[in-house]
Design an enzyme around this catalytic site. Structure first.
Site, PDB file in Angstrom:
ATOM      1  N   LYS A   1      -9.223 -12.535 -68.674  1.00 39.81           N
ATOM      2  CA  LYS A   1      -8.040 -11.805 -68.174  1.00 39.81           C
ATOM      3  C   LYS A   1      -8.204 -10.330 -68.536  1.00 39.81           C
ATOM      4  O   LYS A   1      -8.031  -9.939 -69.677  1.00 39.81           O
ATOM      5  CB  LYS A   1      -6.791 -12.385 -68.844  1.00 39.81           C
TER       6      LYS A   1
ATOM      7  N   SER B   1      -3.602  -5.208 -79.083  1.00 42.28           N
ATOM      8  CA  SER B   1      -2.703  -4.714 -80.127  1.00 42.28           C
ATOM      9  C   SER B   1      -2.445  -5.777 -81.189  1.00 42.28           C
ATOM     10  O   SER B   1      -2.495  -6.976 -80.917  1.00 42.28           O
ATOM     11  CB  SER B   1      -1.378  -4.275 -79.506  1.00 42.28           C
TER      12      SER B   1
ATOM     13  N   GLU C   1      -9.479  -9.332 -82.342  1.00 43.60           N
ATOM     14  CA  GLU C   1      -9.971  -8.000 -82.682  1.00 43.60           C
ATOM     15  C   GLU C   1      -8.829  -7.052 -82.355  1.00 43.60           C
ATOM     16  O   GLU C   1      -8.522  -6.834 -81.191  1.00 43.60           O
ATOM     17  CB  GLU C   1     -11.232  -7.693 -81.881  1.00 43.60           C
TER      18      GLU C   1
ATOM     19  N   CYS D   1     -10.330   1.300 -81.062  1.00 41.02           N
ATOM     20  CA  CYS D   1      -9.741   0.544 -82.178  1.00 41.02           C
ATOM     21  C   CYS D   1     -10.331   1.004 -83.509  1.00 41.02           C
ATOM     22  O   CYS D   1      -9.654   0.968 -84.530  1.00 41.02           O
ATOM     23  CB  CYS D   1      -9.948  -0.943 -81.981  1.00 41.02           C
TER      24      CYS D   1
ATOM     25  N   GLU E   1      -1.194   3.102 -85.842  1.00 43.31           N
ATOM     26  CA  GLU E   1      -2.244   3.424 -84.878  1.00 43.31           C
ATOM     27  C   GLU E   1      -1.631   4.264 -83.752  1.00 43.31           C
ATOM     28  O   GLU E   1      -0.658   3.849 -83.117  1.00 43.31           O
ATOM     29  CB  GLU E   1      -2.806   2.118 -84.318  1.00 43.31           C
TER      30      GLU E   1
HETATM   31  P1  NAI Z   1      -1.761  -5.113 -75.461  1.00 39.19           P
HETATM   32  O1  NAI Z   1      -2.158  -5.828 -76.704  1.00 39.19           O
HETATM   33  O2  NAI Z   1      -0.429  -5.405 -74.867  1.00 39.19           O
HETATM   34  O3  NAI Z   1      -2.850  -5.385 -74.304  1.00 39.19           O
HETATM   35  C1  NAI Z   1      -4.131  -5.925 -74.491  1.00 39.19           C
HETATM   36  C2  NAI Z   1      -4.362  -7.094 -73.539  1.00 39.19           C
HETATM   37  O4  NAI Z   1      -3.480  -8.158 -73.874  1.00 39.19           O
HETATM   38  C3  NAI Z   1      -4.072  -6.780 -72.067  1.00 39.19           C
HETATM   39  O5  NAI Z   1      -4.999  -7.484 -71.268  1.00 39.19           O
HETATM   40  C4  NAI Z   1      -2.667  -7.345 -71.878  1.00 39.19           C
HETATM   41  O6  NAI Z   1      -2.375  -7.685 -70.551  1.00 39.19           O
HETATM   42  C5  NAI Z   1      -2.742  -8.589 -72.732  1.00 39.19           C
HETATM   43  N1  NAI Z   1      -1.444  -9.102 -73.194  1.00 39.19           N
HETATM   44  C6  NAI Z   1      -0.273  -8.423 -73.375  1.00 39.19           C
HETATM   45  N2  NAI Z   1       0.684  -9.245 -73.828  1.00 39.19           N
HETATM   46  C7  NAI Z   1       0.123 -10.471 -73.952  1.00 39.19           C
HETATM   47  C8  NAI Z   1       0.604 -11.736 -74.400  1.00 39.19           C
HETATM   48  N3  NAI Z   1       1.852 -11.909 -74.815  1.00 39.19           N
HETATM   49  N4  NAI Z   1      -0.260 -12.784 -74.426  1.00 39.19           N
HETATM   50  C9  NAI Z   1      -1.529 -12.635 -74.034  1.00 39.19           C
HETATM   51  N5  NAI Z   1      -2.038 -11.461 -73.594  1.00 39.19           N
HETATM   52  C10 NAI Z   1      -1.228 -10.390 -73.557  1.00 39.19           C
HETATM   53  O7  NAI Z   1      -1.894  -3.577 -75.746  1.00 39.19           O
HETATM   54  P2  NAI Z   1      -1.175  -2.350 -74.981  1.00 39.19           P
HETATM   55  O8  NAI Z   1       0.297  -2.614 -74.854  1.00 39.19           O
HETATM   56  O9  NAI Z   1      -1.909  -2.061 -73.756  1.00 39.19           O
HETATM   57  O10 NAI Z   1      -1.389  -1.174 -76.045  1.00 39.19           O
HETATM   58  C11 NAI Z   1      -0.500  -1.043 -77.131  1.00 39.19           C
HETATM   59  C12 NAI Z   1      -1.203  -0.579 -78.370  1.00 39.19           C
HETATM   60  O11 NAI Z   1      -2.119  -1.561 -78.768  1.00 39.19           O
HETATM   61  C13 NAI Z   1      -2.040   0.678 -78.220  1.00 39.19           C
HETATM   62  O12 NAI Z   1      -1.268   1.829 -78.378  1.00 39.19           O
HETATM   63  C14 NAI Z   1      -3.031   0.501 -79.333  1.00 39.19           C
HETATM   64  O13 NAI Z   1      -2.456   0.927 -80.544  1.00 39.19           O
HETATM   65  C15 NAI Z   1      -3.244  -0.996 -79.391  1.00 39.19           C
HETATM   66  N6  NAI Z   1      -4.469  -1.428 -78.671  1.00 39.19           N
HETATM   67  C16 NAI Z   1      -5.576  -1.758 -79.400  1.00 39.19           C
HETATM   68  C17 NAI Z   1      -6.737  -2.104 -78.752  1.00 39.19           C
HETATM   69  C18 NAI Z   1      -7.981  -2.445 -79.497  1.00 39.19           C
HETATM   70  O14 NAI Z   1      -9.070  -2.210 -79.002  1.00 39.19           O
HETATM   71  N7  NAI Z   1      -7.890  -3.050 -80.666  1.00 39.19           N
HETATM   72  C19 NAI Z   1      -6.846  -2.112 -77.297  1.00 39.19           C
HETATM   73  C20 NAI Z   1      -5.594  -1.815 -76.612  1.00 39.19           C
HETATM   74  C21 NAI Z   1      -4.484  -1.474 -77.307  1.00 39.19           C
END
Ligand code: NAI
Ligand code: MG
Length: 489
Positions: free
Chosen positions: A193, A246, A267, A301, A398
């Site tokens: 996904k 996140s 991660e 990250c 972050e």
């Molecule tokens: P997010 O964690 O919501 O998105 C990451 C992935 O998870 C996307 O594919 C999203 O569609 C999916 N997702 C969202 N809610 C979900 C759920 N309940 N169950 C399963 N999958 C789900 O991150 P977002 O909102 O785009 O970014 C928010 C913050 O997260 C950023 O500001 C940053 O601090 C952090 N982040 C960290 C990352 C990393 O590489 N560790 C990558 C992206 C965001």
């Protein structure tokens, strides 16, 4: 594709000639369905979302908003494909992975352009880092596919089954490679996904899989937002979830899977310390710190978002850092001279803007170079915060943007205390000319990766992953095979 008309003009000592990468080789469809059982299908949900170019706010394509039923269909296809794929000799699975790696190399320019258009990162980074490193992961895990008995000597390892993999928007193709390559090498099948702001390289990759004649159902790609991700996590016939994103969503996934037989690796985020000692090679350290926080607009990250600099050299170091910030080129991601591209989405820009406002209201001193940003698209000026206290939110949370919080220390012990004062633990950087001090620091830093006199170095053979709230499980290297095999403890 319409041109970007308003390049940013950071005041710099001399101007470069425009060097804009042409996009005519890129073919993006108007709309994409879900990729299930070897072909694109209309989503059962009948719903679509839009992907934008964050540098221009132009619409690029419509893509499917996968529903529970779409996920269910993809998981069934992955289940059906699992038997034949997992019993194929490792050397045969390796041939597919090698083929995918070579095809990614052949189409590298196209993948790099689509990554830049869809996500806003500088073409220089997509071209020189994201795409080659993604191909390298497929090459690397292709090599393991027929050597698993050497990876785990004396153990009878079996694949886990169907892996559900959820990836973020900061390194879309590279995170796809980190997830898919080890899963396939070990004989698992996949439902992936992608993130909702950056689905296009994954969809281009699905087209590549058709050309590579990968057996249908081995990799299924269902696009959509968090609801689609949640449906994948909740599906009972998925044997393993791998998530990058996140910490908040990671925790929610962990709660959903607690008490089930389904495996999980996470991660998550970070707030990495970047520590500069008084004996560090100063100019290299400035470059390392700049790379650590401004690479990919800070959407990383493992970004070195907390600079800890020895008090004795702090004034000189900060002066050099400011001088370097003034020369960063912010603007059109397709221009090969660009250092800092567009912020990935309006939501992320809002998050950065809010946290920066908190930094100012909590009393940290903000420094931004003079920098005129394009009028369209999502942009944020590279930012330093000086005089940051450990209690400030900008020192703890972050930001995931081009914002560096600067603090000082006097002794190595104090540096360790401050560095480890975080719920995260993904990465750290150390700059010093003493080898013994590097080892002393690496022993004490609570971080999955410690870089010394460099930063953001990635290699497929090197494991990557976190401690504490940065998650668990490793990706890359021999360690990266472990989450995808059973029989190893
Ligand atoms: P997010 O964690 O919501 O998105 C990451 C992935 O998870 C996307 O594919 C999203 O569609 C999916 N997702 C969202 N809610 C979900 C759920 N309940 N169950 C399963 N999958 C789900 O991150 P977002 O909102 O785009 O970014 C928010 C913050 O997260 C950023 O500001 C940053 O601090 C952090 N982040 C960290 C990352 C990393 O590489 N560790 C990558 C992206 C965001
Ligand atoms: Mg997009």
């Amino acid at each position: 594709m319409a041109a970007l008309t308003t390049p940013a003009t950071t005041p710099i000592e001399f101007e470069y000639v425009d060097s804009r990468e042409a996009t005519d080789i890129v073919g993006i469809n108007d709309s994409y369905g879900v990729f299930v059982d070897g072909s694109f299908r209309k989503p059962l949900s009948k719903k679509y979302l839009d992907s934008l170019n964050p540098a221009t706010e132009e619409h690029l394509a419509k893509f499917a908003q996968g529903s529970e039923r779409d996920i269910d269909r993809a998981v069934s296809a992955a289940r059906d494909a699992f038997g034949p794929w997992s019993t194929l000799p490792g050397a045969e699975r390796a041939k597919y992975l090698f083929r995918i790696a070579r095809m990614l190399q052949e189409r590298a320019r196209e993948f790099a352009l689509v990554e830049t258009l869809d996500g806003g990162k500088p073409i220089r980074e997509a071209r020189d880092f994201d795409v080659p490193t993604a191909a390298a992961h497929f090459f690397y895990y292709a090599g393991w596919a027929d050597k698993l008995e050497y990876a785990f000597p004396g153990l009878d390892t079996r694949p886990v089954g169907v892996a559900g993999q959820i990836i973020p928007w900061n390194f879309p193709l590279l995170m796809l490679a980190w997830k898919i390559a080890p899963a396939l090498a070990t004989g698992n099948t996949v439902v992936l996904k992608p993130a909702e702001t950056t689905p296009l390289t994954a969809l281009l990759f699905a087209e590549l899989l058709v050309e590579a004649e990968l057996p249908p159902g081995v990799v299924n790609i269902v696009t959509g937002d968090g609801e689609t991700g949640a449906a994948l996590v909740q599906h009972e016939d998925v044997d393993k979830i791998a998530f990058t994103g996140s910490t908040a969503v990671g925790k929610a996934i962990q709660r959903t899977l607690a008490g089930t037989r389904r495996r999980l690796t996470l991660e998550l985020g970070g707030k990495a310390p970047h520590i500069v000692f008084e004996d560090a090679p100063m100019d290299q350290a400035v470059e390392g710190v700049v790379n650590g926080i401004f690479f990919n607009q800070g959407h990383v990250c493992c970004a070195g978002s907390r600079l800890l600099v020895n008090e004795a050299i702090a004034p000189q170091f900060i002066a050099k850092l400011k001088r370097r910030l003034n020369t960063l080129r912010v603007g059109d991601p397709l221009d090969k001279n660009t250092d800092v591209g567009a912020i990935n989405s309006r939501e992320q820009l809002d998050r950065i803007t809010d946290l920066v406002a908190v930094g100012q209201s909590e009393g940290a001193e903000m420094y931004q170079p003079e920098c005129s940003l394009p009028s369209q698209g999502y942009w944020f000026t590279p930012t330093l915060f000086l005089g940051v206290a450990q209690s400030h939110r900008i020192a703890r949370e972050e930001i995931f943007g081009p914002v560096l919080s600067v603090m000082t220390f006097r002794t190595p012990d104090e540096a360790i205390d401050k560095a480890n004062n975080t719920p995260y633990g993904l990465s750290a950087g150390v700059w010093t000319s003493k080898g013994s001090r590097i080892l002393w620091m690496a022993d004490r830093l609570k971080a999955g990766v410690v870089w010394a006199n460099t930063y953001n170095k990635f290699d497929p053979s090197s494991p990557f992953g976190g401690y504490q709230e940065s998650g668990f499980g490793r990706e890359g290297g021999r360690h990266g095979l472990l989450p995808y095999v059973q029989g190893v403890h």
